[in-house]
Design an enzyme around this catalytic site. Sequence first.
Site, PDB file in Angstrom:
ATOM      1  N   ASP A   1      24.015 -21.846 -10.335  1.00  0.00           N
ATOM      2  CA  ASP A   1      23.984 -21.033 -11.386  1.00  0.00           C
ATOM      3  C   ASP A   1      22.552 -20.250 -11.495  1.00  0.00           C
ATOM      4  O   ASP A   1      21.410 -21.095 -11.763  1.00  0.00           O
ATOM      5  CB  ASP A   1      24.281 -21.363 -12.858  1.00  0.00           C
ATOM      6  CG  ASP A   1      25.864 -22.015 -12.936  1.00  0.00           C
ATOM      7  OD1 ASP A   1      26.576 -20.841 -12.851  1.00  0.00           O
ATOM      8  OD2 ASP A   1      26.234 -23.014 -13.320  1.00  0.00           O
TER       9      ASP A   1
ATOM     10  N   ASP B   1      21.184 -25.049  -5.872  1.00  0.00           N
ATOM     11  CA  ASP B   1      21.769 -24.871  -7.205  1.00  0.00           C
ATOM     12  C   ASP B   1      22.845 -23.823  -7.056  1.00  0.00           C
ATOM     13  O   ASP B   1      22.588 -22.732  -6.076  1.00  0.00           O
ATOM     14  CB  ASP B   1      20.531 -24.776  -7.967  1.00  0.00           C
ATOM     15  CG  ASP B   1      21.081 -24.341  -9.188  1.00  0.00           C
ATOM     16  OD1 ASP B   1      21.926 -24.985  -9.871  1.00  0.00           O
ATOM     17  OD2 ASP B   1      20.582 -23.322  -9.782  1.00  0.00           O
TER      18      ASP B   1
END
Length: 242
Positions: free
Chosen positions: A10, A8
């Site tokens: 953010d 991922d």
Amino acid sequence: MLRALIWDVDGTIAETERDGHCVAFNQAFEEAGLAWRWSPDYYGPLLHVAGGRDRILHDMAQRADAPATTAEREALARALHMRKNALYAERVAAGALSPRPGVLRLMDEAAAAGVKLAIATTTSTSNVQALFNSFFGDGWRQRFAAVVCAEDAPQLKPHPQVYLRALHGLGVAASEAFALEDTPNGLLAAQAAGIACGITRSAFFVHDRYPGATWVRPDLDTPTAMTLDGIRESLSVNISTP
Ligand code: XBP
């Protein structure tokens, strides 16, 4: 066999929400002459809505001074979101963000060991480009065997689409991949795609619960360095957090 790490972006690779997006949303509101401001305390819960444009629309629904019609709200949300992303890119290019502890170390270890790297994020492609240009330079794309962003997987997390597309791009099975996430929505998306997932808590997710995560830790270097062997070991003993 571990053949891929799927990251991922953010909150997992950098504290982009606290130090990037939240600041840029407020700048976009100010530039547009709106009195709306998202404090860190307000923004944390808003992160349960994935997607910056959807987040603005969700917030507008609680505001008396938001435009009256759906069409007007959507147009304003689209304009604010576009400007937010431009301001975010400027901030990132100015060096406001850095990778979280252990991220570059684990990426480099994986690359050296022939374990593929992929990105599975519900953020816009332009934000990933801005961030990775800053962290890795112009040739950043070559580091990753697959990069899947919001435009490639419109069904935002917790839907598994972004992870399923990353697996497809990597050409590996779910059981051969390991996901790295920071949010409950991200964990749910990885799990729904059948991928084991470790959590590095980020600024807005210090107290959240992550049922079924392989492990939950403050970052990849704390309390000790999480290595490929550490990931393999945690998978083989099937440690699962409540
Ligand atoms: C990221 C998001 C994104 C970012 C902002 O989720 O939810 O909306 O906050 O980016 P995840 P955009 O980390 O789970 O992938 O404004 O481009 O949506």
